[in-house]
Design an enzyme around this catalytic site. Structure first.
Site, PDB file in Angstrom:
ATOM      1  CG  ASN A  11      34.615  24.208 -67.141  1.00 17.66           C
ATOM      2  OD1 ASN A  11      35.706  24.631 -66.749  1.00 17.66           O
ATOM      3  ND2 ASN A  11      34.469  23.492 -68.248  1.00 17.66           N
ATOM      4  CD1 TRP A  12      34.037  29.573 -63.170  1.00 21.70           C
ATOM      5  CD2 TRP A  12      35.744  30.384 -61.964  1.00 21.70           C
ATOM      6  NE1 TRP A  12      33.515  30.059 -61.991  1.00 21.70           N
ATOM      7  CE2 TRP A  12      34.548  30.566 -61.238  1.00 21.70           C
ATOM      8  CE3 TRP A  12      36.938  30.815 -61.395  1.00 21.70           C
ATOM      9  CZ2 TRP A  12      34.518  31.170 -59.975  1.00 21.70           C
ATOM     10  CZ3 TRP A  12      36.920  31.411 -60.146  1.00 21.70           C
ATOM     11  CH2 TRP A  12      35.714  31.598 -59.445  1.00 21.70           C
ATOM     12  CE  LYS A  13      34.083  25.847 -71.007  1.00 25.77           C
ATOM     13  NZ  LYS A  13      33.512  25.647 -72.333  1.00 25.77           N
ATOM     14  CG  HIS A  93      35.351  19.966 -70.648  1.00 23.59           C
ATOM     15  ND1 HIS A  93      35.579  20.574 -71.859  1.00 23.59           N
ATOM     16  CD2 HIS A  93      34.251  20.558 -70.124  1.00 23.59           C
ATOM     17  CE1 HIS A  93      34.655  21.506 -72.055  1.00 23.59           C
ATOM     18  NE2 HIS A  93      33.837  21.516 -71.012  1.00 23.59           N
ATOM     19  CD  GLU A 165      29.846  20.045 -70.395  1.00 22.25           C
ATOM     20  OE1 GLU A 165      29.394  21.112 -69.966  1.00 22.25           O
ATOM     21  OE2 GLU A 165      31.056  19.850 -70.581  1.00 22.25           O
ATOM     22  N   GLY A 171      29.590  26.495 -75.716  1.00 19.62           N
ATOM     23  CA  GLY A 171      30.127  27.784 -76.140  1.00 19.62           C
ATOM     24  C   GLY A 171      29.527  28.309 -77.429  1.00 19.62           C
ATOM     25  CB  SER A 207      24.682  27.192 -74.700  1.00 18.65           C
ATOM     26  OG  SER A 207      25.780  27.266 -75.597  1.00 18.65           O
ATOM     27  N   GLY A 228      29.465  26.837 -68.299  1.00 16.09           N
ATOM     28  CA  GLY A 228      30.716  27.472 -68.714  1.00 16.09           C
ATOM     29  C   GLY A 228      30.617  28.979 -68.636  1.00 16.09           C
TER      30      GLY A 228
HETATM   31  P1  PGA Z   1      29.265  26.745 -71.985  1.00 14.74           P
HETATM   32  O1  PGA Z   1      30.356  25.641 -71.554  1.00 14.74           O
HETATM   33  O2  PGA Z   1      28.254  26.821 -70.878  1.00 14.74           O
HETATM   34  O3  PGA Z   1      30.050  28.005 -72.172  1.00 14.74           O
HETATM   35  O4  PGA Z   1      28.631  26.253 -73.247  1.00 14.74           O
HETATM   36  C1  PGA Z   1      29.981  24.464 -70.880  1.00 14.74           C
HETATM   37  C2  PGA Z   1      31.159  23.585 -70.634  1.00 14.74           C
HETATM   38  O5  PGA Z   1      32.050  23.489 -71.499  1.00 14.74           O
HETATM   39  O6  PGA Z   1      31.270  22.951 -69.574  1.00 14.74           O
END
Ligand code: PGA
Length: 250
Positions: A11-13, A93, A165, A171, A207, A228
């Site tokens: 997920n590149w956000k 999400h 999640e 994050g 994470s 992420g």
């Molecule tokens: P992260 O994000 O791996 O940076 O914690 C995961 C996500 O939000 O899908």
């Protein structure tokens, strides 16, 4: 057709320029037919990445979409507009739930619309720290499943994936323990089996990194990872995919 048993989805956000996105995609390594690799880039890069896809085995997805096909919804993108270009869409999400709350039942409609179009729906669920501390994590996730999975899903359930999640792990560099992930994945598995007579793949996200991937991926009910920040680095993401291959051989 070989059905993948493990899903590694990046997920590149709201990250990357188009040039960076194209470079990143070109560096992702192919997986075996047992591991489905996917990426969800920012919405404007979906179409150019689909058109330039160097590795047809990689799924392209969107980070969100709305179920209504057309209309006066400034800023939104509908499932029917994006579905010709994607294999999957992330739904619900936690960042969407936080910054763009949707009316109850919207996610179930989005799931249904996607499945009807033959696409895969990745429904994201997870509790925040306060809910976990209050011992209500299962109730919370159960309610999100109730709200997000349409009663009418039928055979479409074969194209549904749930990503667990926990908000406190996203994050934060503070991933859930593999035991916590397994416990909730088992709960989701039982919930779906109890309701629909069959389960769905459950991914862990929050994470997830190349260092902890294998531990998650060797849990009984964890069928993959939603990644992420580590997915923004080809070498790190490729190592997570490699961990999935090792886990399958486990
Ligand atoms: P992260 O994000 O791996 O940076 O914690 C995961 C996500 O939000 O899908």
């Amino acid at each position: 057709m070989h059905v993948p048993t493990t899903f590694i989805i990046g997920n590149w956000k709201m990250n990357t320029t188009l040039d960076e996105a194209q470079a990143l995609l070109s560096e992702l390594s192919a997986a075996s037919s047992s591991v489905q690799v996917g990426i969800a880039p920012p919405m404007p890069w979906v179409v150019p990445l689909r058109q330039a896809l160097p590795e047809p085995g990689i799924w392209i997805g969107a980070q969100q979409a709305v179920p209504t096909a057309t209309g006066a919804f400034s800023g939104d993108v509908s499932v029917s507009m994006i579905s010709p270009y994607v294999d999957f869409v992330l739904i619900g999400h936690s960042e969407q739930r936080l910054y763009h709350p949707a009316p109850q039942g919207t996610f179930a409609q989005t799931v249904q619309t996607l499945l009807t179009e033959g696409k895969t729906a990745v429904l994201c669920v997870g509790e925040n720290q306060e809910v976990r501390d209050a011992g209500r994590a299962r109730d919370h996730v159960g309610a999100q499943l109730e709200d997000g999975i349409p009663d009418t899903i039928g055979d479409g359930i074969g194209r549904l994936i749930v990503a667990y999640e926990p908000v406190w792990a996203i994050g934060t560099s503070r991933a859930a323990s593999a035991d916590d992930a397994e416990e909730m994945a088992g709960f989701i598995h039982d919930w779906c089996t109890g309701r629909f007579g069959r389960s769905v793949p459950v991914l862990y996200g929050g994470s997830a990194t190349e260092d902890n991937a294998l531990e998650f991926l060797t849990q009984t009910h964890v069928s993959g990872l939603l990644v992420g920040s580590a997915s923004l680095h080809a070498d790190r993401f490729n190592r997570i995919v490699a961990a999935a291959e090792v886990a399958i051989g486990h």
